[in-house]
Structures are given as structure tokens and as C-alpha cells.
Scaffold this motif. Structure first.
Motif, PDB file in Angstrom:
ATOM      1  N   GLU A  41       0.882  -1.246   0.107  1.00 57.44           N
ATOM      2  CA  GLU A  41      -0.135  -0.001  -0.017  1.00 57.44           C
ATOM      3  C   GLU A  41       1.020   1.231  -0.062  1.00 57.44           C
ATOM      4  N   LYS A  42       2.132   1.224   0.503  1.00 59.94           N
ATOM      5  CA  LYS A  42       2.735   2.245   1.007  1.00 59.94           C
ATOM      6  C   LYS A  42       3.955   2.558   0.068  1.00 59.94           C
ATOM      7  N   VAL A  43       4.644   1.208  -0.260  1.00 57.28           N
ATOM      8  CA  VAL A  43       5.879   1.621  -0.693  1.00 57.28           C
ATOM      9  C   VAL A  43       5.751   1.526  -2.411  1.00 57.28           C
ATOM     10  N   ARG A  44       6.370   2.519  -3.104  1.00 60.75           N
ATOM     11  CA  ARG A  44       6.385   2.454  -4.301  1.00 60.75           C
ATOM     12  C   ARG A  44       7.387   1.880  -5.197  1.00 60.75           C
ATOM     13  N   ARG A  45       7.404   0.788  -5.600  1.00 65.37           N
ATOM     14  CA  ARG A  45       8.353   0.103  -6.333  1.00 65.37           C
ATOM     15  C   ARG A  45       8.005  -0.532  -7.441  1.00 65.37           C
ATOM     16  N   PRO A  46       8.567  -0.477  -8.640  1.00 63.60           N
ATOM     17  CA  PRO A  46       8.307  -1.030 -10.098  1.00 63.60           C
ATOM     18  C   PRO A  46       7.950  -2.467  -9.855  1.00 63.60           C
ATOM     19  N   GLU A  47       8.825  -3.218  -8.820  1.00 66.49           N
ATOM     20  CA  GLU A  47       8.681  -4.597  -8.616  1.00 66.49           C
ATOM     21  C   GLU A  47       7.282  -4.854  -8.184  1.00 66.49           C
ATOM     22  N   PHE A  48       6.586  -4.136  -7.858  1.00 66.11           N
ATOM     23  CA  PHE A  48       5.185  -4.258  -7.039  1.00 66.11           C
ATOM     24  C   PHE A  48       4.154  -4.028  -8.031  1.00 66.11           C
ATOM     25  N   ASP A  49       4.379  -3.728  -9.102  1.00 64.47           N
ATOM     26  CA  ASP A  49       3.492  -3.101 -10.018  1.00 64.47           C
ATOM     27  C   ASP A  49       3.529  -4.062 -11.390  1.00 64.47           C
ATOM     28  N   ASN A  50       3.054  -5.268 -11.561  1.00 59.20           N
ATOM     29  CA  ASN A  50       3.292  -5.976 -12.816  1.00 59.20           C
ATOM     30  C   ASN A  50       4.792  -6.246 -13.457  1.00 59.20           C
ATOM     31  N   TYR A  51       5.676  -6.297 -12.549  1.00 60.04           N
ATOM     32  CA  TYR A  51       7.066  -6.104 -13.299  1.00 60.04           C
ATOM     33  C   TYR A  51       7.457  -6.906 -14.394  1.00 60.04           C
ATOM     34  N   TYR A  52       6.795  -8.262 -14.283  1.00 61.59           N
ATOM     35  CA  TYR A  52       7.244  -9.190 -15.606  1.00 61.59           C
ATOM     36  C   TYR A  52       6.754  -8.542 -16.698  1.00 61.59           C
ATOM     37  N   THR A  53       5.546  -8.001 -16.784  1.00 61.95           N
ATOM     38  CA  THR A  53       4.897  -7.557 -17.818  1.00 61.95           C
ATOM     39  C   THR A  53       5.608  -6.028 -18.229  1.00 61.95           C
ATOM     40  N   ARG A  54       6.130  -5.230 -17.241  1.00 63.22           N
ATOM     41  CA  ARG A  54       6.612  -4.206 -17.604  1.00 63.22           C
ATOM     42  C   ARG A  54       7.972  -4.335 -18.283  1.00 63.22           C
ATOM     43  N   ALA A  55       8.871  -5.264 -17.568  1.00 61.33           N
ATOM     44  CA  ALA A  55      10.179  -5.351 -18.256  1.00 61.33           C
ATOM     45  C   ALA A  55      10.143  -6.223 -19.566  1.00 61.33           C
ATOM     46  N   ILE A  56       9.294  -7.032 -19.978  1.00 61.67           N
ATOM     47  CA  ILE A  56       9.276  -7.697 -21.046  1.00 61.67           C
ATOM     48  C   ILE A  56       8.575  -7.112 -22.157  1.00 61.67           C
ATOM     49  N   ALA A  57       7.708  -5.929 -21.632  1.00 60.59           N
ATOM     50  CA  ALA A  57       7.162  -5.100 -22.841  1.00 60.59           C
ATOM     51  C   ALA A  57       8.102  -3.936 -23.008  1.00 60.59           C
ATOM     52  N   GLY A  58       9.055  -3.809 -22.230  1.00 65.70           N
ATOM     53  CA  GLY A  58       9.962  -2.804 -22.536  1.00 65.70           C
ATOM     54  C   GLY A  58       9.447  -1.262 -22.093  1.00 65.70           C
ATOM     55  N   LEU A  59       8.554  -1.379 -20.972  1.00 59.96           N
ATOM     56  CA  LEU A  59       7.961  -0.143 -20.307  1.00 59.96           C
ATOM     57  C   LEU A  59       8.708   0.490 -19.535  1.00 59.96           C
ATOM     58  N   ALA A  60       8.742   1.814 -19.442  1.00 58.80           N
ATOM     59  CA  ALA A  60       9.576   2.653 -18.381  1.00 58.80           C
ATOM     60  C   ALA A  60       9.128   2.306 -17.151  1.00 58.80           C
ATOM     61  N   ALA A  61       9.700   2.406 -15.983  1.00 60.49           N
ATOM     62  CA  ALA A  61       9.431   2.370 -14.740  1.00 60.49           C
ATOM     63  C   ALA A  61       8.186   3.489 -14.166  1.00 60.49           C
ATOM     64  N   GLU A  62       8.451   4.599 -14.730  1.00 57.77           N
ATOM     65  CA  GLU A  62       7.387   5.556 -14.141  1.00 57.77           C
ATOM     66  C   GLU A  62       5.884   5.392 -14.852  1.00 57.77           C
ATOM     67  N   LEU A  63       5.838   4.714 -15.840  1.00 63.01           N
ATOM     68  CA  LEU A  63       4.405   4.506 -16.731  1.00 63.01           C
ATOM     69  C   LEU A  63       3.729   3.410 -16.183  1.00 63.01           C
ATOM     70  N   PRO A  64       2.337   3.644 -16.158  1.00 65.53           N
ATOM     71  CA  PRO A  64       1.381   2.266 -15.702  1.00 65.53           C
ATOM     72  C   PRO A  64       1.369   1.247 -16.788  1.00 65.53           C
ATOM     73  N   VAL A  65       1.056   0.140 -16.153  1.00 61.62           N
ATOM     74  CA  VAL A  65       0.957  -1.145 -17.076  1.00 61.62           C
ATOM     75  C   VAL A  65      -0.275  -1.394 -17.417  1.00 61.62           C
ATOM     76  N   THR A  66      -0.512  -1.478 -18.657  1.00 62.41           N
ATOM     77  CA  THR A  66      -2.111  -1.921 -19.066  1.00 62.41           C
ATOM     78  C   THR A  66      -2.120  -2.976 -19.663  1.00 62.41           C
ATOM     79  N   ASP A  67      -3.447  -3.586 -20.254  1.00 59.45           N
ATOM     80  CA  ASP A  67      -3.648  -4.695 -20.859  1.00 59.45           C
ATOM     81  C   ASP A  67      -3.090  -4.915 -22.184  1.00 59.45           C
ATOM     82  N   GLU A  68      -2.680  -3.507 -22.649  1.00 61.26           N
ATOM     83  CA  GLU A  68      -2.122  -3.540 -23.906  1.00 61.26           C
ATOM     84  C   GLU A  68      -0.581  -3.921 -23.968  1.00 61.26           C
ATOM     85  N   HIS A  69      -0.199  -3.490 -22.547  1.00 63.66           N
ATOM     86  CA  HIS A  69       1.688  -4.055 -22.456  1.00 63.66           C
ATOM     87  C   HIS A  69       1.548  -5.464 -22.236  1.00 63.66           C
ATOM     88  N   LEU A  70       0.368  -6.156 -21.743  1.00 65.59           N
ATOM     89  CA  LEU A  70       0.480  -7.697 -21.641  1.00 65.59           C
ATOM     90  C   LEU A  70       0.661  -8.127 -23.123  1.00 65.59           C
TER      91      LEU A  70
END
Length: 346
Positions: free
Chosen positions: A232-261
Motif C-alpha cells: 500500500e505504501k511503498v512505490r516500487r516497479p517490482e510491486f506493479d506487474n514487473y514481469y509485464t513491464r520489463a518484457i514489454a519494455g515499459l519505463a518504470a514511471e508509466l502505468p502497466v495496461t492490458d495492451e502492455h500484456l
């Protein structure tokens, strides 16, 4: 790299040495040489290259070795020729020579074939090291072969190091390994092949929380009384669909969406030669050994030790909190698991 293990049963023993050096692998047909010494009885010496047994091996006396070994030892020199070009091509330019006696590997030496006429480098292997998935163990297994494998670590999250390299330098790199994301290929002219290892997202987030809190002593994580509060309190990219983010090539500050999946799945299908499973380390390592053409050793490194807080965690409550943060990763992981078991492992 040469490994001479020796082998002894009672009063009988054997030792071996491979004399051929990396410099000899200039032409597609190479004569490999060495010697085998026996104590208590001579037996058949077998030579294998990348698992294929040599058809013809020549033997000769080695009185120099016998003199050095001492009384009771009998030594024979051996030599055999291999057409290495096809075997090297099938195994990512890697060659593994083994000497066996009584079906035991007595000596092993790894080579990297870079023929005089081979001017086009093979695709650059890029290993995306997902945290807490056994990546450190894989990297250390590869580093055991550093004499025949050129690894470039990339753990800063961006591509600064790659951008500073010349094309000729990049062509000499065999593997890029690190906490980085898909997209590295856009910064270089060379063809690439991606690979990675994933872990059940529930276990991934839980392990990351305990590791960051109790091993790394992360200041933000230490303020959380539980994994639920940390999510709830700690903002880390690993806490927000990290696999999808990394494999889609999405920057850490951007939200992860179904399109990125959808993008992540497309990237896996098009640009990844393999995605292993942390829950299946031996099967995954066997596949990596085939990809790299090297006998990679299984080891467990960077494992989070037992922690008292784990005993007070309600698994159902924790997983419910985690599920809200890994909804897309759960779908990606399910896709990878199906792909893993439909893949030829061997």
C-alpha cells in the motif's frame, strides 16, 4: 578452461590432461591431444566433443608423464581429429571436450570456436535477470566459463553502458546479463536473442519484500509492519506487474495496461529463445546449457534465509493483497508455464 578430476577405486586410479589450447581452434578441423595416466591397470580412454564420441583415437607412449607421476603409473598419449564447424554452429560456437574412463569424466575443457572465415557474429544473447528468480545462480554458472564466454553485466536499468561501446566491441560480447528490460536491441546493430526466468508472481513479490526488508535493510520497507502495508505504501516497479513491464519494455514511471500484456506476450513469441521457470531450476538449466552449448552447473545462490515474520503471515490475506498488484503478471506467467511445458527441454 580445463577440469582434471581424477578417479580412484581402491588401488586403481586414473588422471588426465587435455593439452589442446584455444589458439588451436582456428580451422574447422582440429586435432585434440592430451594424455591419460593409470595406476593399477590400463583401461580404454574415450574422447567426446559436445556429447559425440570420437570415432578414431590414436594412442602413443608418454614416458615423460610416467616419470613425472612416479612408480606404478603408466601413461598414454592420445589424439583425435574432429570436424568442429557444424558442432560449434549447433551449440552457439561452444565446444566441450571430455575424456572419459569407465564412463566417468576424468577431464573436461571448454572452447569457443571463432573460425578465421567466421566474420558474422552470432546473435547476442540478452538475459533479463528478474529479481528473486534464481538469476544470480544462472549468472554464476555462466561465469564458470568466463574463459570461453564474454559476459557483459548490465545492472543499472538503462542502456548507457551499451551506448558507449563501439560496434566492433559489441560483436565480441557473447552475453549481456542484468536487471534490464526488453529494448536493448534498439540500441545496437547486431541481431539479438532474449531469454529470462520467471517465478510465480505471488512468491516473487513475497520474496522481494522479505529480501528488501531484512537483507537489504531498505529504509522504506522497514517502515512497513507487513507485506500488505508495504504494497500500500511503498512505490516500487517490482510491486506493479514487473514481469509485464520489463518484457514489454515499459519505463518504470508509466502505468502497466492490458495492451502492455499483449506486447509482452508478442515479444516472448517473437524475440525470446527461452523463458525458464524458477520452480523448475534443473529443467530450465538443462535448456540453458543447450542454448549456450556449455555444461552449466546447478547451484543455489542469493537465497533469502528463514525470517521470523514469515511465520505470522496469513498466506490467503497476503496473496489477496498481492493479486491486486500482479493481475497482468499472473496472466503472463500462466502463458509462460504453458509455453515451457510445450517446449522441447533437452
Amino acid at each position: 578452461m580445463s577440469i582434471s578430476t581424477g578417479y580412484r577405486v581402491g588401488n586403481w586410479g586414473v588422471q588426465c590432461c587435455i593439452d589442446t589450447t584455444e589458439q588451436a581452434l582456428e580451422w574447422p578441423i582440429v586435432e585434440f591431444q592430451g594424455w591419460t595416466a593409470f595406476h593399477g591397470g590400463q583401461e580404454e580412454t574415450e574422447i567426446y566433443l559436445n556429447g559425440a564420441k570420437a570415432g578414431a583415437v590414436s594412442f602413443s607412449a608418454r614416458p615423460d608423464v610416467e616419470a613425472a607421476m612416479g612408480a606404478g603409473w603408466v601413461a598414454v598419449g592420445w589424439s583425435t581429429a574432429f570436424d568442429i564447424e557444424q558442432s560449434a554452429r549447433d551449440n552457439g560456437q561452444a565446444l566441450v571436450l571430455e575424456v572419459r574412463v569407465r564412463q566417468q569424466v576424468i577431464a573436461r575443457k571448454c572452447f569457443r570456436y571463432k573460425g578465421r572465415f567466421d566474420v558474422t557474429p552470432s546473435p547476442l544473447k540478452i538475459v533479463l535477470h528478474m529479481p528473486k528468480t534464481g538469476g544470480t545462480s544462472l549468472r554464476m554458472a555462466l561465469e564458470e566459463h568466463r574463459q570461453s564466454l564474454f559476459l557483459l553485466p548490465l545492472y543499472n536499468g538503462d542502456f548507457t553502458k551499451i551506448n558507449g561501446l563501439s560496434s566492433s566491441s559489441i560483436d565480441k560480447v557473447d552475453v549481456v546479463f542484468g536487471h534490464t528490460s526488453y529494448g536493448l536491441h534498439e540500441h545496437i546493430a547486431r541481431a539479438v536473442s532474449y531469454m529470462t526466468v520467471l517465478r510465480n508472481p505471488y512468491d516473487f513479490v513475497s520474496s522481494l519484500y522479505f529480501f528488501a526488508k531484512y537483507i537489504q535493510q531498505d529504509a522504506e520497507m522497514l517502515t512497513a509492519s507487513s507485506i500488505t502495508e508495504a504494497l500500500e505504501k511503498v512505490r516500487r516497479p517490482e510491486f506493479d506487474n514487473y514481469y509485464t513491464r520489463a518484457i514489454a519494455g515499459l519505463a518504470a514511471e508509466l502505468p502497466v495496461t492490458d495492451e502492455h500484456l499483449e506486447k509482452a506476450i508478442s515479444n516472448i513469441d517473437s524475440h525470446f529463445s527461452f523463458v525458464g521457470l524458477a520452480e523448475r531450476p534443473r529443467e530450465s538449466l538443462k535448456r540453458f546449457s543447450c542454448i549456450f552449448g556449455l555444461p552449466l552447473s546447478y547451484m543455489k545462490e542469493n537465497v533469502t534465509p528463514d525470517i521470523v515474520e514469515r511465520e505470522f503471515v496469513d498466506p490467503m490475506q497476503a496473496n489477496q493483497a498481492i493479486r491486486e498488484h500482479v493481475r497482468l503478471d499472473l496472466k503472463l506467467y500462466q502463458y509462460v508455464v504453458k509455453k515451457f511445458w510445450n517446449m522441447e527441454i533437452g
